[in-house]
Design a protein around this motif. Structure first.
Motif, PDB file in Angstrom:
ATOM      1  N   ALA A 260     -13.330   0.743  -0.161  1.00  0.00           N
ATOM      2  CA  ALA A 260     -12.596   1.518  -1.058  1.00  0.00           C
ATOM      3  C   ALA A 260     -11.224   0.770  -1.436  1.00  0.00           C
ATOM      4  CB  ALA A 260     -12.231   2.995  -0.799  1.00  0.00           C
ATOM      5  N   MET A 261     -10.787   0.217  -0.356  1.00  0.00           N
ATOM      6  CA  MET A 261      -9.270  -0.438  -0.493  1.00  0.00           C
ATOM      7  C   MET A 261      -9.410  -1.830  -1.167  1.00  0.00           C
ATOM      8  SD  MET A 261      -7.746   0.532   3.123  1.00  0.00           S
ATOM      9  CE  MET A 261      -6.309  -0.163   2.927  1.00  0.00           C
ATOM     10  N   ALA A 262     -10.781  -2.171  -1.262  1.00  0.00           N
ATOM     11  CA  ALA A 262     -11.074  -3.670  -2.093  1.00  0.00           C
ATOM     12  C   ALA A 262     -10.032  -4.761  -1.366  1.00  0.00           C
ATOM     13  CB  ALA A 262     -10.417  -3.323  -3.570  1.00  0.00           C
TER      14      ALA A 262
ATOM     15  N   THR B  19      -2.108   3.632  -3.994  1.00  0.00           N
ATOM     16  CA  THR B  19      -2.102   2.519  -4.743  1.00  0.00           C
ATOM     17  C   THR B  19      -2.177   1.362  -4.022  1.00  0.00           C
ATOM     18  OG1 THR B  19       0.128   2.899  -5.282  1.00  0.00           O
ATOM     19  CG2 THR B  19      -1.326   3.665  -7.096  1.00  0.00           C
TER      20      THR B  19
ATOM     21  N   LEU C  68       0.781  -1.096  -0.125  1.00  0.00           N
ATOM     22  CA  LEU C  68       0.075   0.045  -0.073  1.00  0.00           C
ATOM     23  C   LEU C  68       0.909   1.146  -0.111  1.00  0.00           C
ATOM     24  CD1 LEU C  68      -3.005   0.698   0.322  1.00  0.00           C
ATOM     25  CD2 LEU C  68      -2.758   0.816   2.757  1.00  0.00           C
TER      26      LEU C  68
ATOM     27  N   LEU D 196      -6.596   3.385  -5.804  1.00  0.00           N
ATOM     28  CA  LEU D 196      -7.443   3.303  -5.100  1.00  0.00           C
ATOM     29  C   LEU D 196      -8.086   4.574  -5.097  1.00  0.00           C
ATOM     30  CD1 LEU D 196      -6.336   1.361  -1.834  1.00  0.00           C
ATOM     31  CD2 LEU D 196      -7.193   0.354  -4.082  1.00  0.00           C
ATOM     32  N   LYS D 197      -9.576   4.558  -5.059  1.00  0.00           N
ATOM     33  CA  LYS D 197     -10.259   5.981  -4.992  1.00  0.00           C
ATOM     34  C   LYS D 197     -10.750   6.100  -3.656  1.00  0.00           C
ATOM     35  CE  LYS D 197     -12.238   8.401  -8.008  1.00  0.00           C
ATOM     36  NZ  LYS D 197     -13.051   8.839  -9.026  1.00  0.00           N
ATOM     37  N   LEU D 198     -10.501   7.002  -2.907  1.00  0.00           N
ATOM     38  CA  LEU D 198     -10.780   7.429  -1.718  1.00  0.00           C
ATOM     39  C   LEU D 198     -11.467   8.767  -1.548  1.00  0.00           C
ATOM     40  CD1 LEU D 198      -7.652   6.099   0.593  1.00  0.00           C
ATOM     41  CD2 LEU D 198      -9.756   4.573  -0.355  1.00  0.00           C
TER      42      LEU D 198
ATOM     43  N   GLN E 225      -2.494  -1.224  -8.455  1.00  0.00           N
ATOM     44  CA  GLN E 225      -3.923  -0.745  -8.706  1.00  0.00           C
ATOM     45  C   GLN E 225      -4.158   0.543  -7.661  1.00  0.00           C
ATOM     46  OE1 GLN E 225      -6.372  -3.531  -6.360  1.00  0.00           O
ATOM     47  NE2 GLN E 225      -8.293  -2.295  -6.873  1.00  0.00           N
TER      48      GLN E 225
END
Ligand code: CA
Length: 241
Positions: free
Chosen positions: A207-209, A149, A139, A155-157, A153
């Protein structure tokens, strides 16, 4: 000068007010003095200070009543308040903090301690510097670009989730109580319920999937961000066994 923080000293004992004001002035603060609630209110109406040093026992309305009122007013709700008082009991301290004070100093206090607390409260209220990017496991968070990221990937927060994650990544592996998170992420938690933290943690996990499991719930204690989530560790340890 604008960069000299303005402190309003609300204190009915002239000797104490004078001592506090002189020390603050010598250390780069501007001060105004009010000796009761009515004149304190007049000072505030004339200009919102950067910080209020508020005596508890005042003629007329008490400091506690004033703190509560200023906390609910849009103009003053963000102004840090330090309560000054001879009452040093735990229950009094809690009542002061519940009324919206940021800190509490019991009389008699040293001027050194007073200055340290004034600076600490102002620092806590100041906007955080942007800072460097942080990495925990896969992360990565970059405060300058506001990007997060997980591996490759993105991430949208939301803004609160970003701030929450930023704080937790800066102190990874440590357990934070909800109250501590409110204090550090939300700043002034007087009017925010602790349940709010749970709502944002849930959103953050979603959001962090795949990285969502990095935020662990520590029963009875709070939340922790870890590079080695227990669920994953258990699996890999099982595999290794
Ligand atoms: Ca007093």
């Amino acid at each position: 000068m604008r960069n000299m923080p303005a402190v309003l000293v609300v204190e009915d004992e002239p000797a104490i007010a004078e001592l506090v004001a002189v020390n603050l002035r010598h250390n780069g603060f501007r001060t105004t003095w009010a000796m009761d609630s009515a004149s304190a209110q007049r000072e505030i109406d004339a200009g919102v200070p950067d910080l209020i040093l508020l005596d508890w026992m005042l003629p007329g309305e008490s400091g506690l009543v004033l703190a509560k009122r200023w906390r609910t007013h849009p103009r003053t709700k963000d102004v840090p308040i330090i309560m000054l008082t001879a009452r040093g009991d735990e229950s009094d301290r809690v009542a002061g903090l519940d009324a919206g004070a940021d800190d509490y100093i019991a009389k008699p206090f040293s001027t050194k301690e007073l200055l340290a607390r004034v600076r600490a409260v102002l620092r806590r209220r100041a906007p955080e510097p942007v800072g460097e990017s942080v990495k925990v496991g896969e992360l990565m968070l970059d405060p300058a670009t506001h990007r997060v990221t997980f591996g490759a990937q993105p991430l949208k927060l939301g803004p609160t989730e970003f701030k929450l994650l930023h704080f937790m990544m800066g102190s990874a592996e440590r357990v934070h109580s909800r109250a501590n998170l409110l204090d550090k992420v939300w700043g002034d938690h007087v009017y925010i319920e602790e349940r709010t933290v749970d709502v944002h943690v849930k959103r953050l996990r979603e959001a962090m999937a795949g990285a969502g499991c990095m935020i662990e719930t520590v029963r009875g204690a709070g939340y922790r961000l870890t590079a080695r989530p227990e669920s994953v560790v258990t699996q890999s340890e099982k595999a290794g066994a």
